[in-house]
Design a protein around this motif. Structure first.
Motif, PDB file in Angstrom:
ATOM      1  N   ILE A   9      35.491  43.167  37.828  1.00  0.00           N
ATOM      2  CA  ILE A   9      34.274  42.765  38.520  1.00  0.00           C
ATOM      3  C   ILE A   9      33.787  41.379  38.097  1.00  0.00           C
ATOM      4  O   ILE A   9      32.630  41.060  38.228  1.00  0.00           O
ATOM      5  CB  ILE A   9      33.159  43.813  38.335  1.00  0.00           C
ATOM      6  CG1 ILE A   9      32.868  44.052  36.850  1.00  0.00           C
ATOM      7  CG2 ILE A   9      33.536  45.105  38.996  1.00  0.00           C
ATOM      8  CD1 ILE A   9      31.705  44.991  36.613  1.00  0.00           C
ATOM      9  N   GLU A  10      34.687  40.586  37.564  1.00  0.00           N
ATOM     10  CA  GLU A  10      34.367  39.185  37.301  1.00  0.00           C
ATOM     11  C   GLU A  10      34.475  38.418  38.616  1.00  0.00           C
ATOM     12  O   GLU A  10      35.429  37.708  38.888  1.00  0.00           O
ATOM     13  CB  GLU A  10      35.292  38.620  36.231  1.00  0.00           C
ATOM     14  CG  GLU A  10      35.059  39.238  34.854  1.00  0.00           C
ATOM     15  CD  GLU A  10      36.084  38.787  33.836  1.00  0.00           C
ATOM     16  OE1 GLU A  10      37.007  38.029  34.215  1.00  0.00           O
ATOM     17  OE2 GLU A  10      35.974  39.194  32.675  1.00  0.00           O
ATOM     18  N   VAL A  11      33.467  38.647  39.474  1.00  0.00           N
ATOM     19  CA  VAL A  11      33.461  38.092  40.822  1.00  0.00           C
ATOM     20  C   VAL A  11      32.276  37.149  40.963  1.00  0.00           C
ATOM     21  O   VAL A  11      31.161  37.487  40.564  1.00  0.00           O
ATOM     22  CB  VAL A  11      33.346  39.220  41.868  1.00  0.00           C
ATOM     23  CG1 VAL A  11      33.316  38.638  43.272  1.00  0.00           C
ATOM     24  CG2 VAL A  11      34.507  40.202  41.721  1.00  0.00           C
ATOM     25  N   THR A  12      32.527  35.986  41.510  1.00  0.00           N
ATOM     26  CA  THR A  12      31.431  35.054  41.772  1.00  0.00           C
ATOM     27  C   THR A  12      31.185  34.984  43.267  1.00  0.00           C
ATOM     28  O   THR A  12      32.120  35.039  44.062  1.00  0.00           O
ATOM     29  CB  THR A  12      31.751  33.651  41.232  1.00  0.00           C
ATOM     30  OG1 THR A  12      32.965  33.179  41.833  1.00  0.00           O
ATOM     31  CG2 THR A  12      31.915  33.677  39.725  1.00  0.00           C
ATOM     32  N   VAL A  13      29.916  34.869  43.619  1.00  0.00           N
ATOM     33  CA  VAL A  13      29.532  34.784  45.021  1.00  0.00           C
ATOM     34  C   VAL A  13      28.825  33.455  45.237  1.00  0.00           C
ATOM     35  O   VAL A  13      27.857  33.152  44.528  1.00  0.00           O
ATOM     36  CB  VAL A  13      28.585  35.944  45.404  1.00  0.00           C
ATOM     37  CG1 VAL A  13      28.330  35.932  46.898  1.00  0.00           C
ATOM     38  CG2 VAL A  13      29.168  37.276  44.970  1.00  0.00           C
ATOM     39  N   PRO A  14      29.287  32.646  46.185  1.00  0.00           N
ATOM     40  CA  PRO A  14      28.616  31.368  46.435  1.00  0.00           C
ATOM     41  C   PRO A  14      27.137  31.575  46.717  1.00  0.00           C
ATOM     42  O   PRO A  14      26.759  32.436  47.514  1.00  0.00           O
ATOM     43  CB  PRO A  14      29.359  30.818  47.658  1.00  0.00           C
ATOM     44  CG  PRO A  14      30.692  31.488  47.628  1.00  0.00           C
ATOM     45  CD  PRO A  14      30.439  32.845  47.056  1.00  0.00           C
ATOM     46  N   GLN A  15      26.285  30.770  46.046  1.00  0.00           N
ATOM     47  CA  GLN A  15      24.849  30.909  46.235  1.00  0.00           C
ATOM     48  C   GLN A  15      24.456  30.672  47.683  1.00  0.00           C
ATOM     49  O   GLN A  15      23.526  31.303  48.202  1.00  0.00           O
ATOM     50  CB  GLN A  15      24.103  29.933  45.331  1.00  0.00           C
ATOM     51  CG  GLN A  15      22.596  30.153  45.299  1.00  0.00           C
ATOM     52  CD  GLN A  15      22.219  31.533  44.775  1.00  0.00           C
ATOM     53  OE1 GLN A  15      22.772  31.990  43.770  1.00  0.00           O
ATOM     54  NE2 GLN A  15      21.289  32.199  45.452  1.00  0.00           N
TER      55      GLN A  15
END
Length: 336
Positions: A9-15
């Motif tokens: 779950i090391e997931v980044t979501v663009p702001q």
């Protein structure tokens, strides 16, 4: 050192994606703090609303039941909760729902199931290869049996079951969202008389790594296409992946929607289900330690056979028949 689950779950979501989703949801939701209660809606007013919907959306207007239209029209007005919503305001809200359905192709999704269930040599399939490709992607998303309707609550609300462990690790996001919309529509059409909302129960064992774009699109669909349809969502058990999902979505949700999510361990979930399900403890599924074998109707894809001459393996039409039978059983119980 991070555990295997934490690594997933090391997931980044663009702001920018989060900001866009929040703005879209906020624009659609302006009734968060409206007082509860209902006002009278006359037959004449219902006729006016129905006529306008039929005029604007002739191919899809019957999708909205009288009970749902009345539930929307009877709510207090957000700008003055002491009075009922004006008819123009109600029409605006209902029109937004219907426009969302039109823009997202919701009315045609069941026809795609029929197309994918037939031979690829059928004239419609041969003449519209892009439509066939979309249809096949849709039924591939159905075939794993990760979402389906089964049974109703003691209040007659259809129950949508989600089997997280069956979800693909690398989903076709568009097809997955289409499958959810298709299934949601099928359940809404099978609701017992007078029922307007549904319950979701998620078996959250072994979920795949989260796909933020899918989750955000599902949330937008729920707010824009199915306002006031979700009664409650029960998820069990709750691990770090489910916590990640909720931490992502909670800031985007309208306040009253966020309050409809229950995250429980399996034992607590079973106690809740005993109280909710039409036949009580007998309706608790085997994957929650109960007696009801859902896999008899919705097995894993490996154990399924094609339903027609195409690629559909999920028992979509059987699901509808069983839900209709449950709705009828519940309606008969109300007469006793």
């Amino acid at each position: 050192m991070a555990s295997d689950e934490e690594k997933k779950i090391e997931v980044t979501v663009p702001q920018a994606e989060l900001d866009s989703a929040k703005a879209e949801i906020d624009e659609e939701d302006d009734d968060e703090d409206v007082a509860s209660g209902e006002f009278e809606v006359t037959k004449e007013e219902m006729s006016i609303i129905r006529a306008e919907l039929a005029c604007e959306f002739p191919d899809d207007y019957t999708y909205l039941s009288d009970a749902y239209v009345k539930s929307v029209a009877s709510k207090p007005y957000s700008k003055d909760p002491t009075v009922r919503r004006p008819l123009e305001y109600t029409m605006e809200k209902l029109t937004h729902v219907m426009e969302w359905r039109e823009q997202n192709g919701a009315p045609e999704l069941e026809s795609l199931v029929h197309l994918a269930n037939g031979p690829e040599t059928a004239p419609e399939a041969v003449e519209q290869p892009e439509k066939l490709t979309k249809a096949k992607a849709l039924v591939y998303s159905l075939n794993n049996g990760s979402i389906y309707w089964h049974g109703v609550t003691k209040e007659g609300k259809p129950i949508l079951w989600i089997r997280c462990g069956r979800k693909p690790w690398y989903p076709n996001v568009e097809a997955e969202v289409n499958a959810l919309v298709l299934i949601a529509d099928a359940g809404i059409k099978c609701m017992p008389e007078g029922v307007t909302d549904f319950v979701v129960v998620s078996d959250s064992n072994s979920p795949p790594p989260p796909v933020p774009s899918f989750m955000i699109n599902v949330l937008k669909a729920l707010v824009r296409g199915y306002p006031d349809r979700l009664n409650v969502l029960l998820s069990a058990p709750v691990g770090s992946i489910i916590q990640f999902v909720m931490n992502l979505l909670m800031p985007l949700m309208p306040g009253r929607l966020a309050g409809k999510f229950l995250l429980k361990d399996q034992a607590d979930a079973c106690e809740i289900l005993k109280e909710w399900l039409m036949h009580g403890e007998d309706d608790i599924p085997t994957f929650f330690g109960g007696k009801s074998d859902h896999d008899k109707y919705y097995p894993e894809e490996y154990y399924c056979t094609n339903k027609g001459q195409g690629t559909l393996k999920f028992d979509y039409f059987g699901m509808i028949e069983r839900l209709q039978a449950c709705a009828k059983e519940w309606e008969e119980k109300q007469k006793e």
